[in-house]
Design a protein around this motif. Structure first.
Motif, PDB file in Angstrom:
ATOM      1  N   MET A  76     -17.006 -51.451 -11.751  1.00  0.00           N
ATOM      2  CA  MET A  76     -17.010 -51.416 -13.219  1.00  0.00           C
ATOM      3  C   MET A  76     -15.686 -50.909 -13.767  1.00  0.00           C
ATOM      4  SD  MET A  76     -20.484 -49.363 -13.768  1.00  0.00           S
ATOM      5  CE  MET A  76     -21.879 -49.565 -12.704  1.00  0.00           C
ATOM      6  N   ASP A 102     -18.990 -47.878  -9.183  1.00  0.00           N
ATOM      7  CA  ASP A 102     -17.973 -47.465 -10.146  1.00  0.00           C
ATOM      8  C   ASP A 102     -16.687 -48.258  -9.993  1.00  0.00           C
ATOM      9  OD1 ASP A 102     -19.696 -45.740 -11.327  1.00  0.00           O
ATOM     10  OD2 ASP A 102     -19.056 -43.993 -10.188  1.00  0.00           O
ATOM     11  N   PHE A 119      -6.504 -50.457 -17.273  1.00  0.00           N
ATOM     12  CA  PHE A 119      -6.150 -50.924 -18.609  1.00  0.00           C
ATOM     13  C   PHE A 119      -5.019 -50.074 -19.173  1.00  0.00           C
ATOM     14  CE2 PHE A 119      -6.733 -50.693 -23.237  1.00  0.00           C
ATOM     15  CZ  PHE A 119      -6.559 -52.033 -23.549  1.00  0.00           C
ATOM     16  N   ALA A 132     -19.234 -52.171 -19.913  1.00  0.00           N
ATOM     17  CA  ALA A 132     -18.671 -53.298 -20.639  1.00  0.00           C
ATOM     18  C   ALA A 132     -19.755 -54.278 -21.081  1.00  0.00           C
ATOM     19  CB  ALA A 132     -17.632 -54.012 -19.768  1.00  0.00           C
ATOM     20  N   TRP A 189     -17.743 -36.641 -20.670  1.00  0.00           N
ATOM     21  CA  TRP A 189     -16.397 -36.216 -21.033  1.00  0.00           C
ATOM     22  C   TRP A 189     -15.351 -37.246 -20.596  1.00  0.00           C
ATOM     23  CZ3 TRP A 189     -14.107 -32.916 -24.125  1.00  0.00           C
ATOM     24  CH2 TRP A 189     -12.790 -32.495 -23.886  1.00  0.00           C
ATOM     25  N   VAL A 190     -15.564 -37.837 -19.418  1.00  0.00           N
ATOM     26  CA  VAL A 190     -14.537 -38.733 -18.897  1.00  0.00           C
ATOM     27  C   VAL A 190     -14.680 -40.170 -19.406  1.00  0.00           C
ATOM     28  CG1 VAL A 190     -14.168 -37.381 -16.801  1.00  0.00           C
ATOM     29  CG2 VAL A 190     -15.838 -39.241 -16.785  1.00  0.00           C
ATOM     30  N   PRO A 205     -10.566 -37.163 -17.955  1.00  0.00           N
ATOM     31  CA  PRO A 205     -11.001 -38.386 -18.622  1.00  0.00           C
ATOM     32  C   PRO A 205     -10.243 -39.587 -18.053  1.00  0.00           C
ATOM     33  CG  PRO A 205     -10.642 -36.660 -20.221  1.00  0.00           C
ATOM     34  CD  PRO A 205     -10.208 -36.111 -18.903  1.00  0.00           C
ATOM     35  N   TRP A 206     -10.975 -40.705 -17.968  1.00  0.00           N
ATOM     36  CA  TRP A 206     -10.420 -41.832 -17.230  1.00  0.00           C
ATOM     37  C   TRP A 206      -9.150 -42.381 -17.866  1.00  0.00           C
ATOM     38  CZ3 TRP A 206     -15.822 -44.453 -16.218  1.00  0.00           C
ATOM     39  CH2 TRP A 206     -16.547 -43.616 -15.364  1.00  0.00           C
ATOM     40  N   ASN A 207      -9.087 -42.322 -19.186  1.00  0.00           N
ATOM     41  CA  ASN A 207      -7.853 -42.815 -19.798  1.00  0.00           C
ATOM     42  C   ASN A 207      -6.683 -41.894 -19.460  1.00  0.00           C
ATOM     43  OD1 ASN A 207      -9.015 -40.788 -21.607  1.00  0.00           O
ATOM     44  ND2 ASN A 207      -7.264 -41.282 -22.906  1.00  0.00           N
ATOM     45  N   VAL A 208      -6.979 -40.594 -19.314  1.00  0.00           N
ATOM     46  CA  VAL A 208      -5.917 -39.656 -18.958  1.00  0.00           C
ATOM     47  C   VAL A 208      -5.469 -39.899 -17.515  1.00  0.00           C
ATOM     48  CG1 VAL A 208      -5.268 -37.225 -18.771  1.00  0.00           C
ATOM     49  CG2 VAL A 208      -6.759 -37.972 -20.619  1.00  0.00           C
ATOM     50  N   THR A 210      -3.137 -42.487 -17.878  1.00  0.00           N
ATOM     51  CA  THR A 210      -1.897 -41.962 -18.461  1.00  0.00           C
ATOM     52  C   THR A 210      -1.075 -41.215 -17.417  1.00  0.00           C
ATOM     53  OG1 THR A 210      -3.064 -41.680 -20.539  1.00  0.00           O
ATOM     54  CG2 THR A 210      -0.977 -40.520 -20.305  1.00  0.00           C
ATOM     55  N   THR A 250     -14.416 -57.667 -21.483  1.00  0.00           N
ATOM     56  CA  THR A 250     -14.114 -57.024 -22.761  1.00  0.00           C
ATOM     57  C   THR A 250     -13.175 -57.893 -23.596  1.00  0.00           C
ATOM     58  OG1 THR A 250     -14.201 -54.983 -21.503  1.00  0.00           O
ATOM     59  CG2 THR A 250     -13.492 -54.809 -23.765  1.00  0.00           C
ATOM     60  N   TYR A 282     -12.462 -50.009 -15.536  1.00  0.00           N
ATOM     61  CA  TYR A 282     -11.894 -50.643 -16.707  1.00  0.00           C
ATOM     62  C   TYR A 282     -10.724 -49.844 -17.266  1.00  0.00           C
ATOM     63  CZ  TYR A 282     -11.300 -52.107 -21.529  1.00  0.00           C
ATOM     64  OH  TYR A 282     -10.755 -52.514 -22.703  1.00  0.00           O
ATOM     65  N   ILE A 283     -11.053 -48.624 -17.728  1.00  0.00           N
ATOM     66  CA  ILE A 283     -10.083 -47.866 -18.502  1.00  0.00           C
ATOM     67  C   ILE A 283      -8.794 -47.578 -17.723  1.00  0.00           C
ATOM     68  CG2 ILE A 283      -9.656 -45.557 -19.462  1.00  0.00           C
ATOM     69  CD1 ILE A 283     -11.098 -47.066 -21.436  1.00  0.00           C
ATOM     70  N   SER A 337     -14.524 -56.048 -15.698  1.00  0.00           N
ATOM     71  CA  SER A 337     -14.838 -55.426 -16.986  1.00  0.00           C
ATOM     72  C   SER A 337     -13.809 -55.795 -18.035  1.00  0.00           C
ATOM     73  CB  SER A 337     -14.883 -53.902 -16.840  1.00  0.00           C
ATOM     74  OG  SER A 337     -16.154 -53.509 -16.436  1.00  0.00           O
TER      75      SER A 337
END
Lengths: 288, 367, 268
Positions: free
Chosen positions: A222, A219, A228, C114, C202-203, A112-115, A118, A247, A224-225, A243
């Motif tokens: 776009m 991609d 961020f 977004a 999922w991502v 996952p992109w937030n991971v 992280t 936001t 973002y995560i 993005s």
């Protein structure tokens, strides 16, 4: 393949059409609606025409993040496409080794992109991260939370780590589709490694490379995560891309009109560039 | 140009071959002499493409040696063997023009630019594609593509040999004949060792001075088309060459020669002599339909047989007869007439009656 | 031979570099927070599963995973159900506006999420779907359905139309032909499409986070909660991250033989 003309095929497409229309058209109309009005509250909206567009186009924040975005996407393509091709060329052609390589290389894509953010947030820190610690050990002063350039390079490195596998897997599938006979003929013709790449592999990678460029452009445009989570857009606004600017404007400041106008311009840019790529793909399909 | 020698060559596609059936090539010794035009003839799956790929270096043989002018080249890649090969299906570099395709091997060999130009022009003229030189190769027809594919093999002047792997499979019959003549011409003109793989005997005999017939992973005979026809070294050669193939009859030893059913066929003294010394029970006699003589009247050395079928093939007739319980084919000229079921009398001229033990020909010099 | 070896070394180095950040995450997930902040160690000194225990026992943590799984599954099912017939139509028929429709669909894959953030929020709030699985699943259809149509169309083009015609001659009705004959033939394509739908749903976090608050909150959003009063709980964060990687790796194992073709959107 010659297709049959039959308008009844619309019945098969209808569910997709309705679903996507629901998810795309209604929101898009809302955005258009906002972009031409000034809204103070329920029932208090004024038609302002193109004012928001004028204002947003003159907005320094948009211009800055647009430039940052193009520079970033440019570097992404410049690094990831050649690197991805190189990795694909090195991957074993088949067997269990091939499958294993494929899966290991695909791992970053499944996170996952937030991971992803992280992971790099931890990994690149000078105190607890292997990468940040290692760079500092080499005697280079590195701090991605404080230094603009460091932050920028870290975001870029993260994106390279995250997405080069996609390019590599695309090219790998393209390479696998080249019949063995071509390599045999090239060997007989005493072609050098470079000539094999230049005249046999590269031309046959054309269509997958167009897809790779298209996906990576879209991609990265776009993104973002990941930044961020990693940098929060900082330090200052050095890693604030389109993005995030949008936001912040829409949700953070609830500046609806300008955000809507921003959205439309943003969307149009992506659409325009993607259309160019799409035309290139269908052209390539035809030539086959 | 080089003499190509294969020494006790064997190849198996399996990593741990368990029996002879796992081998595509078995214990093969063979020499292709310098400057010859050769054909490698055999049915599909006999190992001829494997042999070609071993010569060119695309495949590493499991056992044995490949020698070019006496030097072992097993470990050399096709690049270092400096060999040209034309594949069964056209392989063209479709991002290039026809000209660039033909120039590609020369460029890789660092031939000077002006030489490339004249050479490509030369080959294009021979193959009659000079008007297509500046077309994109991928827009060509299958015929033209194969010509380009062949052209890339022919364009190099310094090659050890040119190998053709059934290069005319995708070509029209009309053009096929023409291209074969072309290849022959090119061979005469440039005097390059050429090995031409095919399963078509006509193709082999029009192209080659000498033909190697392969069967079951071995070269069973290497000779001129006439030799293959007149004295097939192996029952397979007899059966495979000629149309229809040789009549082969399983026989047993008996007084005065060999016999099948109640028919006794006398042998030459030296044949009988050699047969005496062998123990194998796998004995066959063979005679070509062309060499069987037919007469209307019976005599001491004729065999009475029944006409089963007469097939008119235009310039000649193929007669199927039954001799005892054996069916045989006899070739007769157009004037031959016989009713089905009628009796005719066959004789087998001694010099054309071949004796095979364990499928191999018993030859006089073996004594 | 030498070349293969240098290639192998190259790919091994690349994979090692690729896996280093993941190794670091894994390493940290087995450490206590004190050890993490105390200094750099390449291997956990005090190996602990506490971080994982917290996640598996605290409902507010494991519900995050269940929520993510729920909307991802719903999304995959919806995506396949609508994309299969559409892809068949695009691969077999010409019809009014087909090219425009196809490009319009794709343009939604290209739309920055977004852009849709705020309208989605309002749309789903106004129809009472806010903070439900179905809201996120539907929102993710925006980019997954076009992608699925594209991939499936690529695979379907590879099936000669003679099969369709033969089935009609054999007296199959269209639905029967589609389910009994056609779908089994593009099995691998369906598997790959499902994998991609799974992966992108999922991502993705931006839409998922915006359209949920409590009941359907995805794990990604919950992870931001590790920033407590005493700073970030790195060990817990790392453990949560590790657990998000596992489903993807499991899924890719099943489609490993077709995934390369899928990445090329069925176009090689």
């Amino acid at each position: 393949m010659n297709k049959i003309s039959d308008n009844r095929a619309w019945w098969l497409v209808l569910p997709v059409f309705l679903l996507v229309a629901f998810s795309a058209l209604i929101p898009l109309m809302t955005v258009v609606n906002y972009s031409v009005q000034d809204i103070f509250g329920p029932g208090q909206a004024f038609f302002v025409g193109t004012e928001w567009f004028k204002s947003i186009l003159a907005d320094q924040r948009l211009q800055d993040s647009l430039i940052r975005q193009f520079v970033f996407s440019g570097f992404v393509l410049l690094i990831q496409i050649p690197l991805g091709i190189g990795v694909a060329l090195m991957m074993p052609k088949s067997g269990i080794k091939g499958s294993l390589c494929l899966i290991l290389i695909a791992i970053p894509l499944l996170i996952p992109w937030n991971v992803v953010g992280t992971i790099w947030q931890i990994f690149a820190r000078g105190d607890i991260g292997l990468f940040g610690w290692g760079i500092n050990q080499l005697g280079i002063d590195y701090n991605y939370t404080g230094d603009t350039l460091d932050a920028w390079l870290t975001v870029l490195l993260m994106d390279v780590w995250h997405w080069t596998p996609l390019v590599a897997l695309l090219c790998y599938s393209g390479l696998r589709a080249i019949p063995e006979a071509f390599y045999q003929a090239a060997e007989i013709d005493r072609a050098s490694k470079w000539a094999v790449f230049r005249y046999i592999q590269l031309p046959r990678l054309k269509s997958v490379l167009i897809i790779a460029v298209l996906l990576r452009f879209m991609d990265s445009f776009m993104i973002y995560i990941e930044p961020f989570v990693l940098t929060g857009g900082g330090p200052g606004s050095s890693t604030t891309f389109l993005s995030q600017t949008l936001t912040t404007m829409a949700i953070g400041q609830f500046d609806l009109g300008r955000a809507a106008a921003f959205s439309l311009i943003y969307f149009l840019i992506v659409l325009l560039i993607s259309w160019l790529f799409f035309t290139a793909i269908t052209q390539a399909d035809k030539e086959k | 140009m080089a003499e190509i020698q294969l020494k006790s060559l064997a190849h198996s596609y399996s990593d741990s071959p368990t029996g002879p059936d796992d081998y595509a090539i078995r214990q093969l010794d063979h020499v292709w002499h310098k400057g010859g035009a050769y054909a490698l003839l055999g049915p599909s799956g006999c190992g001829k493409s494997t042999m070609l790929n071993i010569i060119s270096g695309l495949i590493q043989p499991s056992e044995g040696e490949v020698l070019f002018d006496g030097k072992r080249v097993n470990e050399l890649s096709p690049r270092d063997r400096n060999i040209a090969q034309v594949f069964q299906f056209p392989v063209i570099y479709d991002s290039m023009t026809v000209y660039e395709n033909l120039a590609f091997p020369l460029k890789n060999n660092k031939v000077p630019a002006d030489r490339i130009k004249t050479r490509v022009q030369e080959i294009a003229e021979v193959l009659e594609i000079e008007d297509k030189l500046h077309k994109k190769a991928k827009n060509l027809t299958a015929d033209e593509k194969q010509k380009v594919s062949m052209g890339r093999g022919l364009v190099r002047e310094d090659v050890s040999a040119i190998l053709f792997d059934e290069p005319l499979t995708v070509i029209d019959p009309q053009l096929k004949w023409k291209l074969r003549r072309k290849l022959k011409q090119i061979h005469e003109q440039f005097d390059i060792t050429m090995v031409y793989v095919t399963h078509d005997q006509l193709e082999a005999s029009t192209f080659a001075d000498k033909i190697a017939v392969m069967y079951g992973g071995q070269v069973v005979q290497f000779g001129t088309p006439t030799e293959l026809f007149e004295a097939p070294n192996h029952t397979f050669v007899g059966y495979f060459i000629g149309s229809p193939g040789m009549n082969l009859v399983e026989v047993e030893r008996c007084a005065g020669g060999v016999c099948f059913d109640s028919t006794v066929v006398p042998l030459e003294p030296w044949q009988a002599d050699l047969l005496e010394r062998m123990t194998s029970t796998n004995v066959k006699i063979g005679i070509r339909p062309e060499f069987i003589e037919v007469s209307a009247i019976s005599s001491d050395d004729t065999y009475e047989s029944e006409v089963l079928d007469v097939e008119d093939l235009g310039t000649y007739k193929i007669v199927t007869v039954r001799l005892a319980n054996q069916e045989m084919k006899v070739r007769q000229n157009e004037e031959f007439e016989a009713d089905l079921g009628s009796q005719i009398h066959l004789s087998f001229p001694k010099q054309w009656l071949m004796l095979y033990v364990d499928e191999f020909l018993i030859q006089e010099q073996q004594r | 031979m030498r070349q293969t070896r240098s290639k192998n070394i190259g790919i091994i180095i690349y994979i090692l570099l690729l896996l280093t950040p993941v190794y670091w995450l894994l390493n940290m997930s087995f450490k206590t927070n004190r050890e993490i902040l105390g200094g750099l160690t390449f291997w956990p000194k005090n190996f602990t599963l506490d971080n994982y225990v917290v996640i598996f026992t605290d409902p507010s943590w494991y519900n995050g995973y269940l929520n993510s799984m729920a909307y991802v599954s719903i999304n995959v099912v919806i995506t396949l159900l609508v994309a299969l017939p559409a892809a068949y139509a695009f691969s077999r028929y010409k019809f009014a506006g087909d090219k425009h429709l196809f490009f319009w669909l794709l343009s939604n894959r290209m739309a920055p999420p977004a852009v849709f953030l705020l309208p989605f929020f309002q749309l789903y709030s106004s129809i009472g779907l806010f903070d439900t699985y179905i809201a996120v699943a539907l929102a993710h259809c925006l980019f997954n359905v076009p992608l699925a149509v594209w991939i499936l169309e690529g695979f379907m083009k590879g099936v000669p139309r003679e099969y369709d015609e033969m089935a009609y001659i054999d007296g199959y009705s269209f639905p029967k032909f589609f389910i009994k004959v056609f779908l089994p033939m593009i099995r691998s394509g369906i598997g790959v499409t499902a994998f991609f739908a799974f992966m992108f749903s999922w991502v993705e976090l931006l839409l998922a986070r915006t359209l949920t608050s409590v009941d359907a909150q995805p794990i990604g959003a919950i992870m931001t909660r590790t920033i407590g009063a005493s700073g970030i709980d790195w060990g817990l964060l790392a453990a949560a991250g590790v657990l998000t990687i596992i489903p993807g790796v499991l899924v890719i194992w099943f489609v490993r033989n077709h995934v390369a073709k899928g990445f090329a959107l069925g176009r090689v």
